[in-house]
Scaffold this motif. Structure first.
Motif, short mmCIF file in Angstrom:
data_model
loop_
_atom_site.label_atom_id
_atom_site.label_comp_id
_atom_site.label_asym_id
_atom_site.label_seq_id
_atom_site.Cartn_x
_atom_site.Cartn_y
_atom_site.Cartn_z
N CYS A 54 0.82 -1.20 0.00
CA CYS A 54 0.00 0.00 0.00
C CYS A 54 0.86 1.25 0.00
N THR A 56 1.25 3.46 2.10
CA THR A 56 2.00 3.65 3.35
C THR A 56 3.35 2.92 3.28
N HIS A 76 2.26 -4.66 6.23
CA HIS A 76 1.29 -4.60 7.34
C HIS A 76 -0.12 -5.04 6.95
N GLU A 77 -0.34 -5.37 5.67
CA GLU A 77 -1.68 -5.84 5.26
C GLU A 77 -1.54 -7.33 4.98
N GLU A 168 -7.51 -4.70 6.18
CA GLU A 168 -6.96 -3.47 6.79
C GLU A 168 -7.31 -2.24 5.94
#
Ligand SMILES: [Zn+2]
Ligand SMILES: [Zn+2]
Length: 363
Positions: A54, A56, A76-77, A168
Motif C-alpha cells: 500500500c 504507506t 502490514h496488510e 486493513e
C-alpha cells in the motif's frame, strides 16, 4: 492448547527466514538470513499467506516515518496462518473462541500503548506512542511474523486468503465513511481512485449514499468505479472538476467530500466541491504543506475533519466482504510471488496507473 506443544512448534522451525527489508531510505532488499522473530507469552507466531503493498509501505520505504530502525522488515496488510501460540494466549478480539495453531487470521497492524489519553478514550488510532507492524515493528513481508494476539482476528470461512489482505485497507475506508457521518441519500464526492478510493466508493454505496461521484485522472480507474456502482466519474485533468460537481449536484455541491490522495492539488479542492453545511474528510496523508482558501469553510460552516488509519472497523470490514457487499479484489492489479516483492514495491512507487499489488508468500 498445551503450552509445551506450542514451544515445540516454535523450536521445530528453521532458525533463519527470508524477509523483504528496508535497508536504507529508498532501498529494499530480499534477505535470507533474517532471524525468526521471538514470540512472547501473549503473542502469536504467524506464517503469512498474502501481503498487500500500500501507499504507506511506499512512504515508509522512500520517505520514512521518522523513528524506524534499519533493517526493517516491511508489510502490514496480511493474511496468515497461526504456527505458534504464546502460553498465556486464551482469546482474541471480537470472540471468546480460543485461537489455535492452523487458524487463518489477519492482523490489526496498529499497536496502541493502551495507557495514553486517546487510548483510554478508545481512540487507539490517535495513540502518540503506537507501534505499527511493518513501520515501527518487524512486519509481514517475511516467512514468519510475531504479533500481539489481541490484535488479530480469525478470518471467517467466507473470506479467502487473498481477500484477507484487504481487510486493513477496507477498515480504513470504513473509517473514512464513519468520519463523514454519511446518512442515507447523501451525495458523496471521492477524490482519488486508487484501491482505497475504490473501496471508499463501495463502502459509501453499501452505507446508503444517494449519489457517489469519483474524480480520478486515470481512465481505467474511472471505468472501474463505474463498474463498482459509482453514479458519475470526473476526469479532473480534462474537465472542470468544480463545475462538473456543481452540475451533478443541482448547483449546490456535495453533502460530503472525501479526499483519498493527500496531495495539495486535491486537498485544496475539497472546500470548492462541498455544499454549505457539508462535511469534508481528509483521508489521504497530506505529506506536503497545502495552501487553501478557507473562505468557503467559513461562510458555509463546513465541517473539515480528518480520518487516520483505522480503529474498531475490522469486524465490520469482514462482514462486508463475507456477505458480498464489497468486492475488495476489484482493484487488484495482480498477485506477485514473494521473490519479486522488491520489484513490485518499486513498480508501485513509479506508476500511478496500476492498481493494487499483492505479494504471495512461499506456500
Ligand atoms: Zn496499508
Ligand atoms: Zn496510547
Amino acid at each position: 492448547m498445551n503450552p509445551i506443544e506450542n514451544k515445540r512448534t516454535a523450536t521445530e522451525l528453521k532458525s533463519k527466514m527470508s524477509a523483504i527489508q528496508k535497508m536504507v531510505p529508498g532501498n529494499a532488499s530480499l534477505n535470507h538470513e533474517v532471524a525468526i522473530p521471538e514470540f512472547g507469552p501473549t503473542d502469536l507466531l504467524l506464517k503469512p499467506l498474502y501481503s498487500g503493498i500500500c501507499t504507506t509501505d511506499l512512504h515508509v520505504l522512500y520517505h520514512g516515518m521518522g523513528r524506524e530502525e534499519f533493517p526493517l522488515t516491511m508489510g502490514h496488510e496480511v493474511s496468515a496462518v497461526v504456527v505458534g501460540v504464546g502460553e498465556q494466549v486464551d482469546s482474541y478480539v471480537g470472540t471468546n473462541r480460543k485461537i489455535k495453531v492452523g487458524d487463518r487470521v489477519t492482523v490489526e497492524p496498529l499497536f496502541p500503548c493502551g495507557k495514553c489519553d486517546p487510548c483510554l478514550k478508545g481512540r487507539i488510532n490517535l495513540c502518540p506512542d503506537m507501534s505499527h507492524l511493518g513501520i515501527f515493528d518487524e512486519g509481514a513481508y517475511a516467512d514468519y511474523v510475531s504479533v500481539p494476539s489481541h490484535r488479530t482476528h480469525r478470518l471467517p470461512e467466507g473470506v479467502s486468503d487473498l481477500a484477507g489482505t484487504f481487510i486493513e485497507p477496507l477498515s480504513c475506508a470504513i473509517n473514512f465513511i464513519d468520519r463523514s457521518q454519511l446518512k442515507p441519500g447523501n451525495s458523496v464526492v471521492i477524490l482519488g481512485g486508487g484501491s482505497i478510493g475504490q473501496m471508499t466508493v463501495q463502502v459509501a454505496l453499501a452505507s446508503g449514499a444517494g449519489q457517489v461521484i469519483l474524480s480520478e485522472p486515470v481512465a481505467k480507474k474511472r471505468e472501474l468505479a463505474l463498474k463498482l456502482g459509482a453514479h458519475a466519474v470526473i476526469d479532473p485533468i480534462n474537465e472542470n472538476l468544480v463545475e462538473r460537481v456543481k452540475e451533478l449536484t443541482d448547483g449546490i455541491g456535495a453533502s460530503i467530500v472525501i479526499e483519498c490522495v493527500g496531495v495539495p492539488a486535491t486537498v485544496s479542492q475539497m472546500l470548492n466541491l462541498v455544499k454549505r453545511g457539508g462535511r469534508c474528510v481528509l483521508a489521504g496523508a497530506p505529506v506536503k504543506p497545502v495552501e487553501m482558501n478557507f473562505l468557503p469553510l467559513w461562510y458555509g460552516e463546513v465541517e473539515l475533519v480528518a480520518a487516520h488509519a483505522t480503529a474498531w472497523q475490522f469486524p465490520r470490514a469482514m462482514k462486508l466482504i463475507e456477505n458480498g457487499l464489497v468486492d475488495v479484489e476489484a482493484a487488484l492489479e495482480r498477485v506477485v510471488p514473494f521473490s519479486e516483492g522488491v520489484n513490485a514495491l518499486e513498480e508501485a512507487y513509479k506508476s500511478n496507473e496500476i492498481g493494487k499489488l499483492v505479494i504471495q508468500h512461499n506456500g
